[in-house]
Design a protein around this motif. Structure first.
Motif, PDB file in Angstrom:
ATOM      1  N   ALA A  49       5.032 -10.350 -22.053  1.00  0.00           N
ATOM      2  CA  ALA A  49       5.210  -9.013 -22.636  1.00  0.00           C
ATOM      3  C   ALA A  49       4.049  -8.093 -22.274  1.00  0.00           C
ATOM      4  O   ALA A  49       4.256  -6.932 -21.901  1.00  0.00           O
ATOM      5  N   VAL A  50       2.818  -8.598 -22.358  1.00  0.00           N
ATOM      6  CA  VAL A  50       1.646  -7.778 -22.016  1.00  0.00           C
ATOM      7  C   VAL A  50       1.637  -7.483 -20.513  1.00  0.00           C
ATOM      8  O   VAL A  50       1.377  -6.355 -20.103  1.00  0.00           O
ATOM      9  N   ALA A  51       1.947  -8.475 -19.707  1.00  0.00           N
ATOM     10  CA  ALA A  51       1.972  -8.269 -18.250  1.00  0.00           C
ATOM     11  C   ALA A  51       2.999  -7.215 -17.854  1.00  0.00           C
ATOM     12  O   ALA A  51       2.750  -6.393 -16.967  1.00  0.00           O
ATOM     13  N   ARG A  52       4.152  -7.219 -18.491  1.00  0.00           N
ATOM     14  CA  ARG A  52       5.219  -6.282 -18.135  1.00  0.00           C
ATOM     15  C   ARG A  52       4.902  -4.837 -18.507  1.00  0.00           C
ATOM     16  O   ARG A  52       5.579  -3.918 -18.047  1.00  0.00           O
ATOM     17  N   SER A  64      -1.413  -9.478 -13.456  1.00  0.00           N
ATOM     18  CA  SER A  64      -0.026  -9.872 -13.216  1.00  0.00           C
ATOM     19  C   SER A  64       0.911  -8.845 -13.836  1.00  0.00           C
ATOM     20  O   SER A  64       0.580  -8.215 -14.834  1.00  0.00           O
ATOM     21  N   VAL A  65       2.100  -8.719 -13.257  1.00  0.00           N
ATOM     22  CA  VAL A  65       3.109  -7.820 -13.835  1.00  0.00           C
ATOM     23  C   VAL A  65       4.223  -8.617 -14.519  1.00  0.00           C
ATOM     24  O   VAL A  65       5.169  -8.041 -15.039  1.00  0.00           O
ATOM     25  N   ALA A  66       4.080  -9.929 -14.523  1.00  0.00           N
ATOM     26  CA  ALA A  66       4.985 -10.830 -15.242  1.00  0.00           C
ATOM     27  C   ALA A  66       4.245 -12.151 -15.412  1.00  0.00           C
ATOM     28  O   ALA A  66       3.290 -12.445 -14.674  1.00  0.00           O
ATOM     29  N   ALA A  67       4.676 -12.927 -16.367  1.00  0.00           N
ATOM     30  CA  ALA A  67       4.059 -14.239 -16.576  1.00  0.00           C
ATOM     31  C   ALA A  67       4.400 -15.160 -15.410  1.00  0.00           C
ATOM     32  O   ALA A  67       5.451 -15.013 -14.785  1.00  0.00           O
ATOM     33  N   MET A  86      -0.418  -7.979 -28.076  1.00  0.00           N
ATOM     34  CA  MET A  86       0.825  -7.210 -28.076  1.00  0.00           C
ATOM     35  C   MET A  86       0.521  -5.797 -28.583  1.00  0.00           C
ATOM     36  O   MET A  86      -0.354  -5.619 -29.441  1.00  0.00           O
ATOM     37  N   PRO A  87       1.228  -4.792 -28.074  1.00  0.00           N
ATOM     38  CA  PRO A  87       0.938  -3.406 -28.454  1.00  0.00           C
ATOM     39  C   PRO A  87       0.944  -3.158 -29.963  1.00  0.00           C
ATOM     40  O   PRO A  87       0.108  -2.410 -30.474  1.00  0.00           O
ATOM     41  N   GLU A  88       1.832  -3.812 -30.680  1.00  0.00           N
ATOM     42  CA  GLU A  88       1.965  -3.532 -32.115  1.00  0.00           C
ATOM     43  C   GLU A  88       0.806  -4.057 -32.960  1.00  0.00           C
ATOM     44  O   GLU A  88       0.686  -3.686 -34.136  1.00  0.00           O
TER      45      GLU A  88
END
Length: 162
Positions: A21-24, A31-34, A88-90
């Motif tokens: 989720a953070v990578a995306r 990284s842009v994905a796990a 995570m953003p939240e």
């Protein structure tokens, strides 16, 4: 209720989902994905086997953040560890990053790691300020090191001697 604790192999799927989720977000991690679940399993196992810090932040049963200090395997560099973390953003802006760093640094001292190193993007001002607050010093800058979605960003190299 939010808790910070040491990770175990049972945390694999939750950590993997959080990392993904953070990578995306395409902002904070290299990284842009796990990686694959198998790749994440190997990473988690390697850090835990080395008895290096690997902390997770949980909200109920869900993992919403992590901080790890990866051992360096090459001869001549084994006194150092590489820090990685994400939230995570939240749950950002609640002081969790500071709590994670405080615990990770204490564990590194117990493990006798002499230096913690990290890389952070120049545009991630909040993370850079957090690292400076904990005594990390800028050691270098890789100019225009990342080009993602048509935008460049510098990579700041930071370290902290323990």
């Amino acid at each position: 209720m939010i808790k910070i604790r040491s990770a175990t192999m049972r945390d694999l799927k939750g950590y993997h989902a959080c990392f993904d989720a953070v990578a995306r977000e395409r902002k904070h991690l290299g990284s842009v994905a796990a990686p694959s679940l198998k790749g994440s399993r190997g990473w988690l196992r390697a850090v835990l086997d080395a008895k290096c810090p690997f902390l997770v932040v949980t909200e109920g049963r869900r993992i919403v953040g992590w901080c790890d200090v990866a051992p360096r395997e090459m001869e001549g560099f084994r006194h150092t560890g590489g820090l990685g973390m994400g939230l995570m953003p939240e749950v950002r802006g609640r002081g969790l990053g500071a709590r994670l760093l405080k615990k990770a640094i204490a564990q590194c001292r117990r493990r006798r790691i002499e230096k913690i190193e990290l890389q952070v993007y120049a545009n991630n001002r909040a993370a850079r300020a957090l690292y400076r607050k904990f005594g990390f010093q800028q050691e270098g800058r890789r100019v225009r090191a990342r080009k993602l979605d048509g935008k460049y960003d510098d990579v700041i190299l930071m370290g902290k001697l323990l």
